[in-house]
Design a protein around this motif. Structure first.
Motif, PDB file in Angstrom:
ATOM      1  N   UNK A 142     -32.251 -31.861  16.211  1.00  0.00           N
ATOM      2  CA  UNK A 142     -31.369 -32.626  15.347  1.00  0.00           C
ATOM      3  C   UNK A 142     -32.090 -33.780  14.660  1.00  0.00           C
ATOM      4  N   UNK A 143     -33.245 -34.149  15.177  1.00  0.00           N
ATOM      5  CA  UNK A 143     -33.940 -35.301  14.616  1.00  0.00           C
ATOM      6  C   UNK A 143     -34.899 -34.910  13.494  1.00  0.00           C
ATOM      7  N   UNK A 144     -34.904 -33.641  13.104  1.00  0.00           N
ATOM      8  CA  UNK A 144     -35.794 -33.211  12.028  1.00  0.00           C
ATOM      9  C   UNK A 144     -35.173 -33.567  10.681  1.00  0.00           C
ATOM     10  N   UNK A 145     -36.011 -33.950   9.719  1.00  0.00           N
ATOM     11  CA  UNK A 145     -35.482 -34.248   8.385  1.00  0.00           C
ATOM     12  C   UNK A 145     -34.868 -33.003   7.745  1.00  0.00           C
ATOM     13  N   UNK A 146     -33.826 -33.202   6.974  1.00  0.00           N
ATOM     14  CA  UNK A 146     -33.168 -32.082   6.314  1.00  0.00           C
ATOM     15  C   UNK A 146     -34.050 -31.517   5.208  1.00  0.00           C
ATOM     16  N   UNK A 147     -34.001 -30.215   5.047  1.00  0.00           N
ATOM     17  CA  UNK A 147     -34.732 -29.554   3.967  1.00  0.00           C
ATOM     18  C   UNK A 147     -33.685 -28.928   3.050  1.00  0.00           C
ATOM     19  N   UNK A 148     -33.746 -29.217   1.737  1.00  0.00           N
ATOM     20  CA  UNK A 148     -32.762 -28.643   0.814  1.00  0.00           C
ATOM     21  C   UNK A 148     -32.792 -27.115   0.861  1.00  0.00           C
ATOM     22  N   UNK A 149     -31.619 -26.515   0.756  1.00  0.00           N
ATOM     23  CA  UNK A 149     -31.520 -25.058   0.822  1.00  0.00           C
ATOM     24  C   UNK A 149     -32.367 -24.387  -0.259  1.00  0.00           C
ATOM     25  N   UNK A 150     -32.511 -25.044  -1.408  1.00  0.00           N
ATOM     26  CA  UNK A 150     -33.267 -24.444  -2.514  1.00  0.00           C
ATOM     27  C   UNK A 150     -34.754 -24.316  -2.201  1.00  0.00           C
ATOM     28  N   UNK A 151     -35.214 -25.055  -1.196  1.00  0.00           N
ATOM     29  CA  UNK A 151     -36.631 -24.987  -0.828  1.00  0.00           C
ATOM     30  C   UNK A 151     -36.959 -23.780   0.046  1.00  0.00           C
ATOM     31  N   UNK A 152     -35.923 -23.055   0.474  1.00  0.00           N
ATOM     32  CA  UNK A 152     -36.149 -21.890   1.319  1.00  0.00           C
ATOM     33  C   UNK A 152     -36.322 -20.622   0.484  1.00  0.00           C
ATOM     34  N   UNK A 153     -37.336 -19.851   0.809  1.00  0.00           N
ATOM     35  CA  UNK A 153     -37.546 -18.560   0.162  1.00  0.00           C
ATOM     36  C   UNK A 153     -36.675 -17.533   0.883  1.00  0.00           C
ATOM     37  N   UNK A 154     -35.857 -16.832   0.109  1.00  0.00           N
ATOM     38  CA  UNK A 154     -34.930 -15.861   0.698  1.00  0.00           C
ATOM     39  C   UNK A 154     -35.637 -14.530   0.952  1.00  0.00           C
ATOM     40  N   UNK A 155     -35.860 -14.233   2.212  1.00  0.00           N
ATOM     41  CA  UNK A 155     -36.483 -12.958   2.592  1.00  0.00           C
ATOM     42  C   UNK A 155     -35.530 -12.160   3.476  1.00  0.00           C
ATOM     43  N   UNK A 156     -34.233 -12.424   3.309  1.00  0.00           N
ATOM     44  CA  UNK A 156     -33.262 -11.712   4.138  1.00  0.00           C
ATOM     45  C   UNK A 156     -33.224 -10.242   3.738  1.00  0.00           C
ATOM     46  N   UNK A 157     -32.831  -9.412   4.673  1.00  0.00           N
ATOM     47  CA  UNK A 157     -32.714  -7.991   4.400  1.00  0.00           C
ATOM     48  C   UNK A 157     -34.012  -7.234   4.596  1.00  0.00           C
ATOM     49  N   UNK A 158     -35.074  -7.922   4.996  1.00  0.00           N
ATOM     50  CA  UNK A 158     -36.352  -7.252   5.248  1.00  0.00           C
ATOM     51  C   UNK A 158     -36.606  -7.181   6.751  1.00  0.00           C
ATOM     52  N   UNK A 159     -37.276  -6.138   7.147  1.00  0.00           N
ATOM     53  CA  UNK A 159     -37.596  -6.009   8.559  1.00  0.00           C
ATOM     54  C   UNK A 159     -38.857  -6.782   8.928  1.00  0.00           C
ATOM     55  N   UNK A 160     -39.723  -6.952   7.924  1.00  0.00           N
ATOM     56  CA  UNK A 160     -40.993  -7.628   8.177  1.00  0.00           C
ATOM     57  C   UNK A 160     -41.273  -8.629   7.066  1.00  0.00           C
ATOM     58  N   UNK A 161     -41.679  -9.805   7.457  1.00  0.00           N
ATOM     59  CA  UNK A 161     -41.980 -10.878   6.512  1.00  0.00           C
ATOM     60  C   UNK A 161     -43.311 -11.503   6.920  1.00  0.00           C
ATOM     61  N   UNK A 162     -44.102 -11.868   5.914  1.00  0.00           N
ATOM     62  CA  UNK A 162     -45.390 -12.496   6.213  1.00  0.00           C
ATOM     63  C   UNK A 162     -45.383 -13.964   5.797  1.00  0.00           C
ATOM     64  N   UNK A 163     -45.886 -14.799   6.666  1.00  0.00           N
ATOM     65  CA  UNK A 163     -46.121 -16.208   6.354  1.00  0.00           C
ATOM     66  C   UNK A 163     -47.615 -16.452   6.505  1.00  0.00           C
ATOM     67  N   UNK A 164     -48.210 -16.979   5.452  1.00  0.00           N
ATOM     68  CA  UNK A 164     -49.649 -17.230   5.499  1.00  0.00           C
ATOM     69  C   UNK A 164     -49.939 -18.656   5.943  1.00  0.00           C
TER      70      UNK A 164
END
Ligand SMILES: [Cu+2]
Length: 145
Positions: free
Chosen positions: A38-60
Protein backbone atom coordinates in the motif's frame (compact mmCIF):
# COMPACT_ATOMS: atom_id res chain seq x y z
CA UNK A 1 5.07 -23.30 41.94
CA UNK A 2 3.19 -19.94 41.56
CA UNK A 3 6.26 -18.48 39.94
CA UNK A 4 6.26 -21.28 37.40
CA UNK A 5 2.65 -20.55 36.46
CA UNK A 6 3.36 -16.86 36.09
CA UNK A 7 6.26 -17.40 33.71
CA UNK A 8 4.23 -19.80 31.67
CA UNK A 9 1.49 -17.20 31.41
CA UNK A 10 4.02 -14.64 30.30
CA UNK A 11 5.31 -17.03 27.69
CA UNK A 12 1.79 -17.64 26.40
CA UNK A 13 1.21 -13.91 26.20
CA UNK A 14 4.38 -13.49 24.21
CA UNK A 15 3.35 -16.19 21.75
CA UNK A 16 -0.03 -14.52 21.28
CA UNK A 17 1.68 -11.17 20.72
CA UNK A 18 3.97 -12.65 18.10
CA UNK A 19 1.02 -14.30 16.36
CA UNK A 20 -0.90 -11.03 16.36
CA UNK A 21 2.06 -9.15 14.91
CA UNK A 22 2.69 -11.67 12.16
CA UNK A 23 -1.01 -11.72 11.29
CA UNK A 24 -0.94 -7.93 11.03
CA UNK A 25 2.17 -8.07 8.88
CA UNK A 26 0.55 -10.20 6.22
CA UNK A 27 -2.92 -8.72 6.62
CA UNK A 28 -4.45 -7.84 3.29
CA UNK A 29 -1.44 -9.05 1.40
CA UNK A 30 -2.83 -12.06 -0.36
CA UNK A 31 -6.51 -11.22 -0.18
CA UNK A 32 -6.54 -7.65 -1.47
CA UNK A 33 -5.97 -6.70 -5.05
CA UNK A 34 -3.01 -4.52 -4.20
CA UNK A 35 -0.55 -7.16 -3.09
CA UNK A 36 2.26 -4.90 -4.25
CA UNK A 37 2.02 -2.99 -1.02
CA UNK A 38 0.00 0.00 0.00
CA UNK A 39 2.95 2.32 0.45
CA UNK A 40 3.98 2.18 -3.21
CA UNK A 41 3.42 5.30 -5.31
CA UNK A 42 0.46 5.12 -7.66
CA UNK A 43 1.15 4.52 -11.34
CA UNK A 44 -1.35 5.96 -13.85
CA UNK A 45 -3.30 3.28 -15.70
CA UNK A 46 -2.16 4.77 -19.03
CA UNK A 47 1.43 3.85 -18.19
CA UNK A 48 0.60 0.14 -18.29
CA UNK A 49 1.12 -1.81 -21.50
CA UNK A 50 -1.91 -4.02 -22.10
CA UNK A 51 -0.76 -7.59 -22.75
CA UNK A 52 -3.94 -9.26 -21.57
CA UNK A 53 -5.21 -12.26 -23.48
CA UNK A 54 -1.73 -13.66 -24.11
CA UNK A 55 -0.35 -16.80 -22.60
CA UNK A 56 3.23 -15.59 -22.71
CA UNK A 57 4.65 -12.11 -22.26
CA UNK A 58 8.25 -10.94 -22.30
CA UNK A 59 9.74 -8.22 -20.14
CA UNK A 60 13.27 -7.18 -20.99
CA UNK A 61 15.82 -6.14 -18.43
CA UNK A 62 18.01 -3.45 -19.94
CA UNK A 63 20.69 -1.38 -18.20
CA UNK A 64 19.02 -0.24 -15.96
CA UNK A 65 15.30 -0.57 -16.50
CA UNK A 66 12.58 -3.07 -17.18
CA UNK A 67 10.81 -2.79 -20.53
CA UNK A 68 7.88 -2.63 -20.48
CA UNK A 69 8.14 -1.28 -16.96
CA UNK A 70 4.41 -1.58 -16.30
CA UNK A 71 2.38 -4.32 -17.88
CA UNK A 72 -1.11 -5.76 -17.50
CA UNK A 73 -1.58 -9.47 -18.16
CA UNK A 74 -4.31 -12.08 -17.81
CA UNK A 75 -4.11 -14.49 -14.92
CA UNK A 76 -2.03 -17.57 -15.55
CA UNK A 77 0.25 -15.73 -17.97
CA UNK A 78 3.88 -16.77 -18.03
CA UNK A 79 6.13 -13.73 -17.96
CA UNK A 80 9.60 -14.32 -19.34
CA UNK A 81 12.21 -11.90 -18.11
CA UNK A 82 15.18 -11.66 -20.46
CA UNK A 83 18.37 -9.82 -19.61
CA UNK A 84 19.30 -7.97 -22.79
CA UNK A 85 21.67 -5.64 -20.97
CA UNK A 86 25.41 -5.86 -20.44
CA UNK A 87 25.18 -6.18 -16.68
CA UNK A 88 23.83 -8.83 -14.35
CA UNK A 89 20.40 -8.06 -12.91
CA UNK A 90 17.78 -9.83 -10.84
CA UNK A 91 14.01 -9.81 -10.42
CA UNK A 92 12.75 -9.72 -6.84
CA UNK A 93 9.16 -9.14 -5.70
CA UNK A 94 8.64 -6.18 -3.37
CA UNK A 95 6.30 -8.32 -1.32
CA UNK A 96 8.42 -11.23 -0.23
CA UNK A 97 6.96 -14.51 -1.46
CA UNK A 98 4.69 -12.94 -4.09
CA UNK A 99 6.60 -14.97 -6.67
CA UNK A 100 9.86 -16.86 -6.82
CA UNK A 101 12.67 -14.37 -7.46
CA UNK A 102 15.02 -14.67 -10.42
CA UNK A 103 18.42 -14.50 -8.73
CA UNK A 104 21.43 -12.63 -10.08
CA UNK A 105 23.40 -15.81 -10.71
CA UNK A 106 20.68 -17.04 -13.06
CA UNK A 107 20.14 -13.72 -14.76
CA UNK A 108 23.41 -12.83 -16.41
CA UNK A 109 23.38 -10.97 -19.75
CA UNK A 110 21.52 -13.15 -22.27
CA UNK A 111 19.78 -15.23 -19.63
CA UNK A 112 16.05 -15.60 -19.13
CA UNK A 113 13.82 -16.56 -16.25
CA UNK A 114 10.08 -17.08 -16.04
CA UNK A 115 7.43 -16.11 -13.55
CA UNK A 116 3.88 -17.43 -13.77
CA UNK A 117 1.23 -15.39 -12.00
CA UNK A 118 -2.05 -17.16 -11.35
CA UNK A 119 -3.61 -14.86 -8.76
CA UNK A 120 -5.05 -11.48 -9.81
CA UNK A 121 -3.38 -8.53 -8.16
CA UNK A 122 -0.54 -6.06 -8.48
CA UNK A 123 2.96 -7.46 -8.40
CA UNK A 124 5.69 -4.91 -7.81
CA UNK A 125 9.25 -6.04 -8.33
CA UNK A 126 12.70 -4.58 -8.68
CA UNK A 127 16.33 -5.33 -9.31
CA UNK A 128 18.13 -5.20 -5.99
CA UNK A 129 21.37 -4.20 -7.75
CA UNK A 130 20.01 -1.13 -9.53
CA UNK A 131 16.79 -0.19 -7.83
CA UNK A 132 14.63 -0.19 -4.75
CA UNK A 133 10.97 -1.06 -4.26
CA UNK A 134 9.99 2.42 -5.47
CA UNK A 135 12.91 3.77 -7.51
CA UNK A 136 15.35 2.94 -10.23
CA UNK A 137 15.15 -0.46 -11.84
CA UNK A 138 11.65 -1.35 -10.71
CA UNK A 139 8.46 -2.44 -12.44
CA UNK A 140 4.97 -3.74 -11.90
CA UNK A 141 2.75 -6.42 -13.32
CA UNK A 142 -1.00 -6.20 -12.87
CA UNK A 143 -2.71 -9.56 -13.21
CA UNK A 144 -6.33 -9.37 -14.26
CA UNK A 145 -8.96 -12.04 -13.95
CU1 LIG B 1 19.66 -4.46 -12.40
Amino acid sequence: MPRDIRSRRAATGLVLLVLALSAAACGGGSSSSSSGGDDLPAVPAKDFVDETGKKAVTVEAVDNNFDPQYVTVSKGTTITFTNVGRNPHNVVPVEQGAFTPIPTEKFAPGASGTVTLSTPGTYAYYCTLHGSSTRGMAGRIVVER
